[in-house]
Design an enzyme around this catalytic site. Structure first.
Site, PDB file in Angstrom:
ATOM      1  CG  HIS A   1      -1.999   1.029   1.107  1.00  0.00           C
ATOM      2  ND1 HIS A   1      -1.773   2.365   1.337  1.00  0.00           N
ATOM      3  CD2 HIS A   1      -3.299   0.926   0.750  1.00  0.00           C
ATOM      4  CE1 HIS A   1      -2.905   3.040   1.137  1.00  0.00           C
ATOM      5  NE2 HIS A   1      -3.843   2.182   0.766  1.00  0.00           N
TER       6      HIS A   1
ATOM      7  CD  GLU B   1      -5.826   1.053  -2.609  1.00  0.00           C
ATOM      8  OE1 GLU B   1      -6.889   0.624  -2.161  1.00  0.00           O
ATOM      9  OE2 GLU B   1      -5.016   1.701  -1.926  1.00  0.00           O
TER      10      GLU B   1
HETATM   11  O1  LIG Z   1      -6.960   0.720   1.425  1.00  0.00           O
HETATM   12  C1  LIG Z   1      -7.826   1.392   0.930  1.00  0.00           C
HETATM   13  C2  LIG Z   1      -7.533   2.512   0.068  1.00  0.00           C
HETATM   14  O2  LIG Z   1      -6.313   3.125   0.342  1.00  0.00           O
HETATM   15  C3  LIG Z   1      -8.632   3.471  -0.108  1.00  0.00           C
HETATM   16  O3  LIG Z   1      -8.893   4.228   1.030  1.00  0.00           O
HETATM   17  P1  LIG Z   1     -10.041   5.313   0.949  1.00  0.00           P
HETATM   18  O4  LIG Z   1     -11.200   4.666   0.281  1.00  0.00           O
HETATM   19  O5  LIG Z   1     -10.311   5.707   2.338  1.00  0.00           O
HETATM   20  O6  LIG Z   1      -9.530   6.427   0.092  1.00  0.00           O
END
Ligand SMILES: O=C[C@H](O)COP(=O)(O)O
Length: 247
Positions: free
Chosen positions: A97, A166
């Protein structure tokens, strides 16, 4: 369809348990979850793992960790062993991540070692890839493919994989990345993944994903990786309904 959620460090242990209990109830009565057509996984914070695993023990919702160390045993103060995660009942683990890259200084080599540790311990990696700045879909896809190939270099024994696209610029925002961009990047990622023989890998989107997005993306993605917008169990339930509508 694959739907996952990471609680990051947002919810404390008690709130994580309460949240898991609500999701369990949703899953218990949802036909597509019962039939296995929608697979669900949740990634609570490390201190909440055991309690959430207990809550979800007799439910179809899988549990995983948000991180692991690349060694299983030894003098690694503060490290989290993939072997112990598996022993606790985790079946997934997140790797790569961008918050781990930026805040905890993880680089491509760290991610490759952690990816290998996940596989060695029978954990399904949720491998995050994505571009930092908002750029065109072709360039973004090339960056994602390079991250994927780097993480998987010298990999053997891969049985199951979730690739979470992401884009960093879409994380923590009010809205997700534009659907056309997501679809375009994921199409190219999927093509690459198929070419290297990982046809069973799920390619999902994460980054301010919320109710309505899955319907907009349709079957052009394999699911979503949720963050903040999964904190409301009702929102999570409505996204499962959207997955049902796509069938
Ligand atoms: O792990 C999840 C992602 O980083 C998305 O997070 P978010 O939906 O709060 O932007």
């Amino acid at each position: 369809m694959t739907l996952g959620a990471s609680l990051k460090l947002y919810l404390d242990v008690d709130a994580s348990v309460e949240w898991a209990e609500a999701l369990k109830e949703t899953a218990r009565v949802h036909p597509l979850v019962i039939s296995g057509h929608v697979r669900l996984f949740v990634l609570p914070s490390l201190p909440a793992l055991s309690a959430v695993i207990d809550v979800l023990a007799d439910s179809p919702i899988a549990v995983g960790a948000q991180d692991l160390f690349w060694e299983d045993r030894g003098a690694y103060t503060g490290g989290v062993s993939g072997a112990d995660l598996a022993r606790l009942g985790c079946t997934y683990v997140e790797v790569g991540h961008v918050e781990r890259r930026r805040i905890f200084n993880e680089d491509d080599l760290t991610i490759r070692l952690k990816f290998a540790a996940a596989l060695r311990n029978g954990l399904t990696p949720v491998l995050c890839v994505g571009e930092a700045e908002q750029i065109d879909a072709e360039s973004a896809a090339q960056l994602c493919i390079a991250q994927l190939d780097s993480a998987m270099a010298n990999t053997t024994g891969l049985r199951d994989l979730v690739v979470a696209y992401e884009p960093e610029w879409a994380i923590g925002q009010a809205e997700p990345a534009p659907s056309a961009h997501v679809v375009s990047v994921i199409r190219k990622l999927r093509q690459h993944i198929d070419e290297i023989g990982l046809v069973d890998a799920a390619v999902v989107y994460g980054g301010s994903a919320k109710p309505g997005l899955l319907s907009a993306l349709g079957n052009r993605v394999d699911g979503l990786f949720l963050g903040r917008f999964a904190h409301d169990p009702a929102a999570f339930a409505s996204i499962i309904d959207e997955a049902a509508g796509l069938r």
